[in-house]
Design an enzyme around this catalytic site. Structure first.
Site, mmCIF file in Angstrom:
data_model
loop_
_atom_site.group_PDB
_atom_site.id
_atom_site.type_symbol
_atom_site.label_atom_id
_atom_site.label_comp_id
_atom_site.label_asym_id
_atom_site.label_seq_id
_atom_site.Cartn_x
_atom_site.Cartn_y
_atom_site.Cartn_z
ATOM 1 N N ASN A 1 0.835 -1.216 0.000
ATOM 2 C CA ASN A 1 0.000 0.000 0.000
ATOM 3 C C ASN A 1 0.854 1.243 0.000
ATOM 4 O OD1 ASN A 1 -2.369 -1.518 0.381
ATOM 5 N ND2 ASN A 1 -2.311 -1.276 2.605
ATOM 6 N N GLY B 1 1.640 -0.851 3.865
ATOM 7 C CA GLY B 1 1.044 -2.155 3.509
ATOM 8 C C GLY B 1 1.648 -3.212 4.417
ATOM 9 N N LYS B 2 0.796 -4.038 5.010
ATOM 10 C CA LYS B 2 1.310 -4.975 6.025
ATOM 11 C C LYS B 2 2.370 -5.924 5.454
ATOM 12 C CE LYS B 2 -2.930 -4.681 8.692
ATOM 13 N NZ LYS B 2 -2.448 -3.608 9.557
ATOM 14 N N ASN C 1 5.518 -3.832 4.457
ATOM 15 C CA ASN C 1 6.218 -3.375 5.670
ATOM 16 C C ASN C 1 7.087 -4.496 6.235
ATOM 17 O OD1 ASN C 1 5.008 -0.842 5.618
ATOM 18 N ND2 ASN C 1 3.386 -1.389 7.072
ATOM 19 N N GLY D 1 2.793 -5.052 22.248
ATOM 20 C CA GLY D 1 3.443 -3.745 22.216
ATOM 21 C C GLY D 1 4.456 -3.592 23.341
ATOM 22 N N ASP E 1 4.503 7.045 16.555
ATOM 23 C CA ASP E 1 3.517 6.508 15.611
ATOM 24 C C ASP E 1 3.613 4.983 15.678
ATOM 25 O OD1 ASP E 1 1.983 5.727 13.459
ATOM 26 O OD2 ASP E 1 3.027 6.955 11.970
ATOM 27 N N ALA F 1 2.623 -0.014 11.922
ATOM 28 C CA ALA F 1 3.597 -1.027 11.485
ATOM 29 C C ALA F 1 4.470 -1.577 12.607
ATOM 30 C CB ALA F 1 4.479 -0.539 10.330
ATOM 31 N N ALA F 2 4.128 -1.271 13.874
ATOM 32 C CA ALA F 2 4.889 -1.877 14.975
ATOM 33 C C ALA F 2 4.754 -3.401 14.910
ATOM 34 C CB ALA F 2 4.373 -1.364 16.317
ATOM 35 N N ASP G 1 4.019 -5.199 12.253
ATOM 36 C CA ASP G 1 4.707 -5.706 11.050
ATOM 37 C C ASP G 1 6.207 -5.840 11.333
ATOM 38 O OD1 ASP G 1 2.252 -5.484 9.750
ATOM 39 O OD2 ASP G 1 2.693 -3.462 9.030
ATOM 40 N N ALA H 1 10.442 0.640 15.944
ATOM 41 C CA ALA H 1 9.630 1.105 14.819
ATOM 42 C C ALA H 1 8.683 2.231 15.206
ATOM 43 C CB ALA H 1 8.830 -0.065 14.237
ATOM 44 N N GLY I 1 5.305 7.517 10.457
ATOM 45 C CA GLY I 1 5.201 6.751 9.211
ATOM 46 C C GLY I 1 5.513 5.296 9.466
#
Ligand code: RIB
Length: 307
Positions: free
Chosen positions: A13, A41-42, A45, A223, A247, A250-251, A253, A283, A288
């Site tokens: 993506n 995009g998963k 990423n 997380g 942000d 994507a953490a 990913d 990440a 972004g």
């Protein structure tokens, strides 16, 4: 050191990212800031994060025959990701994601799949042929579910190692779950993939249910709180890292990439999860999806700081 080769089968993506002071209510207009169009995009990423970690990686996916598609192909190449299994679909749009990031670094995401939605069986035949020399396969759920299920079944039959990120989550067909080696749900995804359990069921019950006495490992991503590893031998908590979240996009990913890198390096399961925790933590320190993805040295430095 020779690493096992990873392949990512999944979505690509372009992300349109905007900072907001808080998420808007229905019908409300808010003023945001910091608009950017950045690669995401998963699937992509995970591939970019593996490349950043210095792992050999091949991406299998589809972009549109539009400028975003060409831009993304160039980005993969510059990032050390092999694009032999990525094609551009004439007349289709590259997948896009609209992302709002609030003051706490949390996000809200809406995707328009575009070419990702065209990853059909005929495409999969080509993608699997083009990744036949890879050992560890990372998949997610941003391409059609029946393509993912078929890919996993065929990879299983070939004895490949399969890491499935059930994101964005849907209830998983039993045959799909049965063929996966590592399942990596976050908190929301864990609830959705165990929706057959009572609402009151806790984390450990849900993880145990997904393991179901099989050889599969369930890595529940939490997380900053780290991760739980569930196997037929029980459940173990692996602590995470406390960092300032700018942000969180994507953490998860990046965790998967760090975890798969650990597997590719031959680390024991717990050490691979620790590497995933460190990569995912770093990440979130930049705006972004991909800017904060660490190198292996950066992730190892964070791991060493824990000792
Ligand atoms: O996991 C984060 C990703 O989800 C974003 O990059 C966005 O493209 C969506 O796919």
């Amino acid at each position: 050191m020779a690493f096992k080769k990873c392949a990512v089968i999944g979505s690509i993506n372009m992300d349109m990212v905007l900072r907001v002071p808080r998420f808007p209510a229905a019908g409300e207009t808010l003023t945001g800031s910091g608009f950017q169009t950045v690669p995401g995009g998963k699937g992509a990423n995970q591939a970019i994060a593996l490349g950043r970690l210095g792992m050999p990686v091949r991406m299998a996916g589809r972009v549109g025959g539009d400028p975003f598609g060409q831009e993304y192909l160039d980005h993969f190449r510059r990032s050390g990701v092999d694009v032999a299994a990525v094609d551009a679909v004439p007349g289709a749009s590259t997948g896009v994601a609209d992302i709002l990031v609030n003051a706490e670094g949390e996000n809200c995401i809406v995707i328009a799949p575009g070419a990702n939605g065209l990853c059909d069986r005929a495409w999969l035949d080509r993608a699997l042929a083009a990744t036949a020399d890879c050992d560890i396969f990372l998949l997610q759920l941003e391409i059609p579910l029946d393509t993912v299920a078929e890919a996993v079944a065929r990879l299983r039959a070939r004895g490949k190692t399969i890491v499935l990120d059930p994101a964005p989550a849907v209830p998983l067909p039993a045959e799909l779950l049965a063929a996966v080696d590592y399942l990596t749900p976050n908190e929301t995804e864990l609830r959705i993939v165990t929706a057959d359990l009572p609402e009151s069921a806790g984390i450990e019950a849900r993880v145990r249910h997904l393991v179901g006495g099989s050889d599969r490992a369930v890595i529940h991503k939490r997380g900053a709180d780290g991760a739980y590893i569930g196997t037929r031998n029980g459940i173990e908590h692996v602590p995470g890292f406390s960092v300032k979240a700018v942000d969180t996009t994507a953490a998860g990913d990046t965790f998967n990439a760090g975890f798969a890198a650990g597997l590719a390096m031959g680390l024991p399961l717990r050490e691979a999860v620790r590497l995933g925790n460190a990569a995912g933590a770093l990440a979130v320190t930049a705006y972004g999806a991909q800017q904060g993805m660490p190198t292996l040295a950066q992730a190892q430095a964070l791991l060493a700081s824990e000792a």
